[in-house]
Structure formats: C-alpha cells, structure tokens
Design a protein around this motif. Sequence first.
Motif, PDB file in Angstrom:
ATOM      1  N   GLY A   1       0.854  -1.225  -0.034  1.00  0.00           N
ATOM      2  CA  GLY A   1       0.046  -0.052  -0.175  1.00  0.00           C
ATOM      3  C   GLY A   1       0.860   1.250   0.080  1.00  0.00           C
ATOM      4  O   GLY A   1       0.664   2.208  -0.850  1.00  0.00           O
TER       5      GLY A   1
ATOM      6  N   LYS B   1       2.963   1.547  -3.434  1.00  0.00           N
ATOM      7  CA  LYS B   1       2.279   2.140  -4.635  1.00  0.00           C
ATOM      8  C   LYS B   1       1.812   3.666  -4.409  1.00  0.00           C
ATOM      9  O   LYS B   1       1.770   4.233  -5.086  1.00  0.00           O
TER      10      LYS B   1
ATOM     11  N   ALA C   1       0.138   3.448   5.993  1.00  0.00           N
ATOM     12  CA  ALA C   1       0.114   2.102   5.536  1.00  0.00           C
ATOM     13  C   ALA C   1       1.103   1.300   6.428  1.00  0.00           C
ATOM     14  O   ALA C   1       1.896   0.444   5.755  1.00  0.00           O
TER      15      ALA C   1
ATOM     16  N   TYR D   1     -10.459   6.518   0.923  1.00  0.00           N
ATOM     17  CA  TYR D   1      -9.356   6.001   1.954  1.00  0.00           C
ATOM     18  C   TYR D   1      -8.847   7.320   2.707  1.00  0.00           C
ATOM     19  O   TYR D   1      -7.731   7.375   3.131  1.00  0.00           O
TER      20      TYR D   1
ATOM     21  N   VAL E   1      -4.493   3.060   4.116  1.00  0.00           N
ATOM     22  CA  VAL E   1      -4.608   2.006   3.060  1.00  0.00           C
ATOM     23  C   VAL E   1      -3.995   0.762   3.422  1.00  0.00           C
ATOM     24  O   VAL E   1      -3.275   0.744   4.462  1.00  0.00           O
ATOM     25  N   GLY E   2      -4.383  -0.192   2.781  1.00  0.00           N
ATOM     26  CA  GLY E   2      -3.878  -1.543   3.147  1.00  0.00           C
ATOM     27  C   GLY E   2      -4.497  -2.048   4.441  1.00  0.00           C
ATOM     28  O   GLY E   2      -5.478  -1.906   4.778  1.00  0.00           O
TER      29      GLY E   2
ATOM     30  N   THR F   1      -4.935  -5.596  -3.121  1.00  0.00           N
ATOM     31  CA  THR F   1      -5.809  -4.738  -2.993  1.00  0.00           C
ATOM     32  C   THR F   1      -5.100  -3.420  -2.249  1.00  0.00           C
ATOM     33  O   THR F   1      -5.363  -2.418  -2.613  1.00  0.00           O
ATOM     34  N   SER F   2      -4.109  -3.804  -1.420  1.00  0.00           N
ATOM     35  CA  SER F   2      -3.512  -2.739  -0.870  1.00  0.00           C
ATOM     36  C   SER F   2      -2.720  -1.912  -1.782  1.00  0.00           C
ATOM     37  O   SER F   2      -2.765  -0.589  -1.502  1.00  0.00           O
TER      38      SER F   2
ATOM     39  N   GLN G   1      -5.403   0.232  -3.171  1.00  0.00           N
ATOM     40  CA  GLN G   1      -5.672   1.377  -2.402  1.00  0.00           C
ATOM     41  C   GLN G   1      -4.817   2.529  -2.335  1.00  0.00           C
ATOM     42  O   GLN G   1      -5.133   3.632  -2.170  1.00  0.00           O
ATOM     43  N   GLY G   2      -3.511   2.171  -2.447  1.00  0.00           N
ATOM     44  CA  GLY G   2      -2.529   3.137  -2.053  1.00  0.00           C
ATOM     45  C   GLY G   2      -2.211   4.220  -3.277  1.00  0.00           C
ATOM     46  O   GLY G   2      -2.337   5.022  -3.091  1.00  0.00           O
TER      47      GLY G   2
END
Length: 467
Positions: free
Chosen positions: A14, A17, A143, A297, A307-308, A319-320, A323-324
């Motif tokens: 997360g 990224k 994160a 987020y 995130v994450g 997914t993390s 989201q990041g």
Amino acid sequence: MADFDVAVIGSGPGGQKAAIAAAKLEKRVVIVERRNMMGGVCINTGTIPSKTLREAVLYLTGLNQREMYGQSYRVKDDITVGDLGIRTQHVIGREIDVIRSQLARNHVAVVPGTARFVDPHTLDVIDESNRDVKITADKIIIATGTRPARPASVEFDEETIIDSDGILNLQAVPDSLVVVGAGVIGIEYASMFAALGTKVTVVERRERMLDFCDLEIVEALKYHLRDLAVTFRFGETVAAVERHARGALALLESGKKIPAETVMYSAGRQGMTDGLGLELAGLSADDRGRIPVDEHYRTTVPHIYAVGDVIGFPSLAATSMEQGRIAAHHACAEPLHGIHHLQPIGIYTIPEISFIGRTEDELTASQVPFEVGISRYRELARGQIIGDTYGMLKLLVSPEDRSLLGVHVFGTGATELLHIGQAVMGCGGTIDYLVDAVFNYPTLAESYKVAALDAMNKLRRVARFEL
Ligand SMILES: Cc1cc2nc3c(=O)[nH]c(=O)nc-3n(C[C@H](O)[C@H](O)[C@H](O)COP(=O)(O)OP(=O)(O)OC[C@H]3O[C@@H](n4cnc5c(N)ncnc54)[C@H](O)[C@@H]3O)c2cc1C
C-alpha cells in the motif's frame, strides 16, 4: 511550506504504490520505514516468504510429480530449513532491491525509523539508535499494516509456541505441528508442512473453514489435506498450551490433548497503530487497531489517508497496492475511479484455490438462479501431462443473459487461471465468448471453454422443456 507534499508511513504494497503514484504526479514524497522491513510484511514476513516457501516445498518434495513417478518420488530426501530458507532469502533480497531501486528512480526520499504523529502535519521519526528527525507534509498516508494477534493467555517462546512470523525462523522442520486457526494463513502453512511430511493438526473454533469460498472446493481441499495426514478438529477451542522439554501439549476445551513439536497460532492480525500517536493527529483506531476510512481512503482528518491491512478487509497485498494508488491520486487532487467491485481471491494452499464473484451459497441465499459449468483437469490433455487429476474450474452462469456470476478454480495454476474469468466478467462478457473462443492446446486455459460448453448444454436442456 512543508518539507514534503506527501509523507507515507510504511513501505508495504500500500505504502509503496502510494509513494510511487504521488512521485509520478511530480510531488515531493517521503516514505518512512523501519530498518530491515523495506517492502513491509508482504516482502519480509508474509506473502513473499510464504509463497516462496511453498514453491520450495513443492519442488523439493516432488509432490506434484508423484502421480507420474510414484508416491515415493522426492527431489531430496531430508529437506532442511536451510534448503527452504535459501530460496526464501534469495527472493526477499531481490524483491527489496527492486523496491529500493523503484523508490530511488522516482526520487522518493526514504527515512529509516519508526514514525509517530506530533501534530496532524508533523511526524517524528526515531531510528534504532534513538536519533530522531521531524518531517512535515501536506498529506500523510498511513500504510502501517498489521502484526499477528497474540492471545494474552498464551506464552509465545519463539521456538515451540509461535505465531505465523515465527514459522519462518524455525530451526528444524517439525515432526508434528498444531495449527490454531483455520484461516487463510493457517491453512496455507498447514498444507506446506503436511507436504513436507509433518503430522499436522488444525484446530478451529468454527464448524467450517474458509466459509467465504465455494463449499465444493473447500471439501476437495479438505480431502487432499487429509490425504496428506492433516487432522481437522472443527468446533474445538484450544484452552491452553503447555510447554514441555520435547515440545508442547495443546489442551482443548473438550478435554483432548494434542502433543506437538510446534504449536503455531494463526489467530488473526492486529493493526499497527498503537505507537502511532493517532490522538495527536485527531484520529483513533478500533480495538483491532484498524483505522476507518471513506471511499477515497480518507480518514476523518481530511489530509490524512489510510490504506492496506491497517484499514481491515480484505487485507491482501493486491488490494493494498490499488488502495495506495487511489489514495495518492486523491491526495494529489487527481482522483481515479474507485476500486473495481470485482476483487479476486487467491489462496495458496496445496492445491491452490482462487475465485472471483459470487459463490453458489451466496447466489442461493439471495435467490439468484444460476447454472453451473464444470471442467475437470483430468479431462484436459494439459491436466494429464502435468499429472493434475484433481483440479477443476467451475463457472456460475446466469440463465437469463449467460453472464458469469462467479468463477471458482481449484488445482494447479488456479490463481493465474482465474484472471481469464476476471477479464471476461470485468468486460461484461458472457459464456458465448468462451464457447466461441479458440484456446491454445493443450492448456489449462482450455478449461474455460469446456466449462462454458457444459453450462451452455445444461441451459439448452432446460430451455427445451420450456419450449
Ligand atoms: C503469512 C502471510 C501470507 C500472506 N499471503 C498473501 C498472499 O498470498 N496474497 C496476498 O495478496 N496477500 C497475502 N498476505 C497479506 C499481505 O501480506 C498484506 O495484505 C500486505 O502486506 C499489506 O500491505 P500493507 O501495505 O498494508 O503493509 P504491510 O505489508 O503490512 O507493511 C506495513 C509496513 O509498515 C511499517 N510500519 C508500521 N508502523 C510503522 C511506523 N510507525 N513507522 C514506520 N513504519 C511502520 C512496518 O514495518 C511494515 O513494513 C499474507 C500475509 C501473511 C502474514
């Protein structure tokens, strides 16, 4: 002016990224991470070590070749933790290098240490020599991920009674292992150790395991694991674990006693928020350390995002990362579409499981009619070639418009194969496409055509009655 436009705490999927996305938007970005944890739980103690370990286990045990060469086939007879560790350390080292290089190429500043809020725009970062540095930023992305939850009643000793982090530091492959908790992490490790020849007992409080997956596939997995001498104790709770000179004794509430060389707790995870000084930023976390966020987020403090795994479900690396990226774009005033509603699930048990969309149980509960199309690997030439006689792919199809409602795969390459179904579903395709498409031969991908034809034939049979 703040030191940075964006500060990211934590360098797992997360955080990484988020930092790279913000840097690509030409922002001044800093990422804070504890020394020796570059890449997060994902690279150091979670996804990557466990998946590399699995690969090493499959290779060295020769498990997947036994259908061809007989049950006694092994690449190496006495597999040591050293044999397993070489591969894990190699991959971790390379992955950390890739991340460091990506961050450097994108001019992301890396500050080693543990961050905590001093106020809503300022972080204090303390390194392991207790030196500290203050960082200010316009936007902050948390994160920080999770750590294994440890029941207070259990005395972990990092040797005999361990959590899922401890499994990577074992001094020897245990003869016997009790896994407490049949969640994804518990079952993945249970299957790896069972493949190594460890006598594994899984104790799970609930009556079922992996209840978000297709029931038929979970049954197939249980059958396979039992075949590898795994014992399941469902509906049972570990009351205490006694440590003895030659291992431990797990005492169940039902009165059963299970001796084992090692007991591994896999009892969920706790958000890494307790040392973050959230209150100084005007934030708080729930009792499992999770921070609530909105669809962008954003936390309740608008310039701070989270995130994450630290925000909870689904707590996956894939997914993390997304989201990041989404959070960074929103923070940099270049918002993206929200996260796609179709999220794949991959479970790296032996054999592996992957699915997307809905399960039969969910569709039935919400009274959505569906037809099932099945393909079994043993009926595919590729299945025979690789010696996978148990794998299967299952399509859940809407009788109304022949769209895909769910795709469930079990067996070799399931986590890769799933993405064909994901692409068809994501583009709003139907099984007509899969029926018409020509697949390379011999492949496992061909299973999509076979399953689509199966579903089509069943739908046709029903339609004939309705004429
Ligand atoms: C055994 C295991 C197997 C897994 N297998 C898979 C899998 O197969 N597929 C999959 O998709 N997911 C898997 N996961 C889950 C996956 O690892 C996580 O979803 C993912 O790592 C979460 O990423 P994250 O960005 O939230 O941060 P994490 O990877 O959790 O990293 C967070 C980082 O933040 C740092 N940090 C925390 N607090 C501070 C602070 N105050 N200051 C500075 N740094 C801080 C930590 O040091 C850590 O490095 C697995 C997890 C485990 C444990």
